[in-house]
Enzyme design. Structure first.
Site, mmCIF file in Angstrom:
data_model
loop_
_atom_site.group_PDB
_atom_site.id
_atom_site.type_symbol
_atom_site.label_atom_id
_atom_site.label_comp_id
_atom_site.label_asym_id
_atom_site.label_seq_id
_atom_site.Cartn_x
_atom_site.Cartn_y
_atom_site.Cartn_z
ATOM 1 N N CYS A 25 -11.445 13.613 5.366
ATOM 2 C CA CYS A 25 -12.422 12.594 5.782
ATOM 3 C C CYS A 25 -12.376 12.543 7.319
ATOM 4 O O CYS A 25 -11.291 12.479 7.907
ATOM 5 C CB CYS A 25 -12.073 11.230 5.195
ATOM 6 S SG CYS A 25 -12.043 11.264 3.391
ATOM 7 N N GLU B 77 -4.872 11.564 -1.489
ATOM 8 C CA GLU B 77 -5.891 11.241 -2.501
ATOM 9 C C GLU B 77 -5.143 11.137 -3.836
ATOM 10 O O GLU B 77 -4.711 12.163 -4.397
ATOM 11 C CB GLU B 77 -6.951 12.356 -2.520
ATOM 12 C CG GLU B 77 -7.821 12.442 -3.756
ATOM 13 C CD GLU B 77 -8.548 11.152 -4.123
ATOM 14 O OE1 GLU B 77 -9.399 10.705 -3.358
ATOM 15 O OE2 GLU B 77 -8.250 10.591 -5.206
ATOM 16 N N SER C 159 -13.647 4.854 -2.164
ATOM 17 C CA SER C 159 -13.886 4.968 -0.726
ATOM 18 C C SER C 159 -15.284 5.532 -0.568
ATOM 19 O O SER C 159 -15.479 6.746 -0.636
ATOM 20 C CB SER C 159 -12.861 5.910 -0.095
ATOM 21 O OG SER C 159 -11.574 5.389 -0.269
ATOM 22 N N LEU C 160 -16.252 4.661 -0.361
ATOM 23 C CA LEU C 160 -17.650 5.117 -0.341
ATOM 24 C C LEU C 160 -18.030 5.542 1.083
ATOM 25 O O LEU C 160 -18.390 6.693 1.317
ATOM 26 C CB LEU C 160 -18.564 4.002 -0.852
ATOM 27 C CG LEU C 160 -19.944 4.453 -1.273
ATOM 28 C CD1 LEU C 160 -19.878 5.338 -2.506
ATOM 29 C CD2 LEU C 160 -20.863 3.265 -1.545
ATOM 30 N N HIS C 161 -17.979 4.626 2.015
ATOM 31 C CA HIS C 161 -18.147 4.887 3.458
ATOM 32 C C HIS C 161 -19.478 5.492 3.872
ATOM 33 O O HIS C 161 -19.676 5.792 5.060
ATOM 34 C CB HIS C 161 -16.996 5.744 4.006
ATOM 35 C CG HIS C 161 -15.641 5.256 3.614
ATOM 36 N ND1 HIS C 161 -15.309 3.918 3.572
ATOM 37 C CD2 HIS C 161 -14.520 5.922 3.205
ATOM 38 C CE1 HIS C 161 -14.048 3.787 3.173
ATOM 39 N NE2 HIS C 161 -13.550 4.986 2.940
ATOM 40 N N CYS D 125 0.859 -1.184 0.000
ATOM 41 C CA CYS D 125 0.000 0.000 0.000
ATOM 42 C C CYS D 125 0.897 1.236 0.000
ATOM 43 O O CYS D 125 1.716 1.412 0.908
ATOM 44 C CB CYS D 125 -0.881 -0.034 1.247
ATOM 45 S SG CYS D 125 -1.967 1.384 1.359
ATOM 46 N N CYS E 58 -3.169 14.958 3.601
ATOM 47 C CA CYS E 58 -4.263 14.874 2.630
ATOM 48 C C CYS E 58 -5.220 16.041 2.862
ATOM 49 O O CYS E 58 -5.455 16.443 4.001
ATOM 50 C CB CYS E 58 -5.004 13.549 2.799
ATOM 51 S SG CYS E 58 -6.295 13.311 1.549
ATOM 52 N N SER F 64 -7.227 3.913 -5.527
ATOM 53 C CA SER F 64 -8.379 4.174 -4.674
ATOM 54 C C SER F 64 -8.643 5.677 -4.622
ATOM 55 O O SER F 64 -7.713 6.465 -4.481
ATOM 56 C CB SER F 64 -8.065 3.659 -3.272
ATOM 57 O OG SER F 64 -9.052 4.061 -2.379
ATOM 58 N N CYS G 132 -4.359 4.416 7.909
ATOM 59 C CA CYS G 132 -3.599 5.362 7.109
ATOM 60 C C CYS G 132 -3.197 6.618 7.868
ATOM 61 O O CYS G 132 -4.015 7.290 8.474
ATOM 62 C CB CYS G 132 -4.472 5.627 5.877
ATOM 63 S SG CYS G 132 -4.641 7.240 5.272
#
Ligand code: SF4
Length: 370
Positions: free
Chosen positions: A128, A182, A236-238, A117, A124, A213, A355
């Site tokens: 989120c 991202e 990444s829906l979440h 990964c 970022c 992603s 992350c």
């Protein structure tokens, strides 16, 4: 937000760009391939190892390029099968690269399949609400060379653990571009890095074993759909409704589900590949059975795979992972509709594998020590 190092990394050069620079020096075209073979196939870690190059050429290379722009600060190994590498870049920025081992019967852990990964930004900007990487905002984009360097550092480490049966191959099996940042907000550097990773003169790594992603940058998903290389895509829906998604992912304001879902469809139709919907299960935020039903409907509509990830606690954030029973009930709604679904048993919980956590902790420790 870019950083210009004193010397550009060799890992950011393509065969064409290096050939051009060498031609200006009066060197034959095949030299570029020789140098990249030393870097990617023979994993040379110093210019002096490149013994079929003349001394003056090695001196020029040393003066012109940074052979490895990322230094290993430490490697934190989890009790399970996850290693996290903390790497320092030339400006002191810290990034994380994770090795996830998949145990296989009859095979030692060193020889087992590995997914890497990688990060594409320092911090970022997407903010989120559940994520450690977004906590301190975006510091800067990584260059293509810094992205590729993470994979070479993994190769160095894995080659030391177990010698490669086929030295010309990469020392891992899959790449997920899901680390800090991202990726589609740093589109050119990310795609440039993956082209180097994919090239026969680079790591020779198949595009279909690389998953990008995104948090849902619709215009960039549509751009990615037009790329010739067939990468896999994960979203990444979440949150399965705008109301819930907006609470935890600010990107949903600009790109709500009514825009995101058609973009995902366009991508999967162009590439004929099943897209993965990532869904981190957070207690009392998005783990209701109504969310499970809404997610089921989206997955059926898109013929998408769903990856359910129980939340990894982040220091300083209030969220919690739901109970095992709750996780199973959520997954059962998807399974009952024959949605392809994985309920992940989180790896790396004990090494801050969510992350951005290791970087954040190290930066705080450094600030305290200063
Ligand atoms: S989850 Fe991904 S996109 Fe969201 S803040 Fe974290 S690193 Fe950025």
């Amino acid at each position: 937000m870019k950083f210009t190092p004193a010397k550009p990394p060799l890992t950011g050069e393509t065969l064409a760009s290096l050939t051009e620079k060498l031609r200006a020096l009066g060197e034959p075209a095949f030299r570029a391939k020789q140098i990249l073979d030393w870097l990617y196939k023979k994993r040379a870690r110093s210019w002096d190892e490149m013994t079929n190059l003349s001394k003056p050429l090695r001196t020029w290379l040393d003066a012109t390029f940074d052979l490895m722009p990322a230094t290993l600060v430490f490697n934190k190994q989890s009790h399970d099968v996850t290693d996290k590498l903390l790497l320092e870049l030339r400006d002191g920025s810290l990034i994380e690269t994770v090795i996830i081992r998949v145990p296989q019967e009859g095979v030692g852990l060193d020889e087992s399949r590995k997914t890497i990964c990688i990060s594409t930004q320092v911090g970022c900007a997407m903010a989120c609400a559940f994520c450690a990487s977004g906590l301190a905002g975006l510091k800067r984009d990584l260059s293509a060379g810094e992205i590729v360097a993470q994979l070479l550092q993994v190769c160095y480490r894995e080659d030391e653990r177990s010698p490669r049966a086929r030295p010309e191959l990469a020392s891992f099996d899959n790449i997920v571009v899901m680390g800090m940042g991202e990726p589609l907000a740093n589109y050119d550097a990310t795609l440039g890095a993956l082209a180097i990773v994919n090239a026969e003169w680079g790591l020779g790594f198949g595009a279909r074993r690389i998953t990008l992603s995104t948090s849902g940058l619709v215009p960039k998903i549509l751009r990615l759909a037009e790329e010739p290389l067939g990468f896999r895509l994960a979203i990444s829906l979440h949150g399965a409704t705008d109301e819930v998604r907006e609470k935890i992912m600010p990107v949903n304001k600009a790109f709500p589900l009514a825009k995101l879902i058609p973009a995902i469809r366009t991508f999967s139709e162009k590439h004929g590949r099943m897209v993965t919907l990532e869904f981190i299960l957070i207690e009392d935020i998005n783990d209701s059975l109504d969310q499970a039903r809404a997610l089921r409907d989206i997955a059926l509509d898109l013929h998408a795979h769903v990856n359910l990830i129980p939340y990894n606690t982040v220091e300083g954030l209030p969220w919690k992972r739901p109970s095992l029973t709750r996780q199973e009930k959520f997954a059962d709604i998807l399974r009952a509709a024959r949605v392809s679904v994985t309920l992940r048993r989180e790896k790396g919980h004990d090494i801050d594998a969510a992350c951005g956590q290791l970087r954040l902790k190290t930066e705080r420790d450094r600030a305290d020590a200063a």
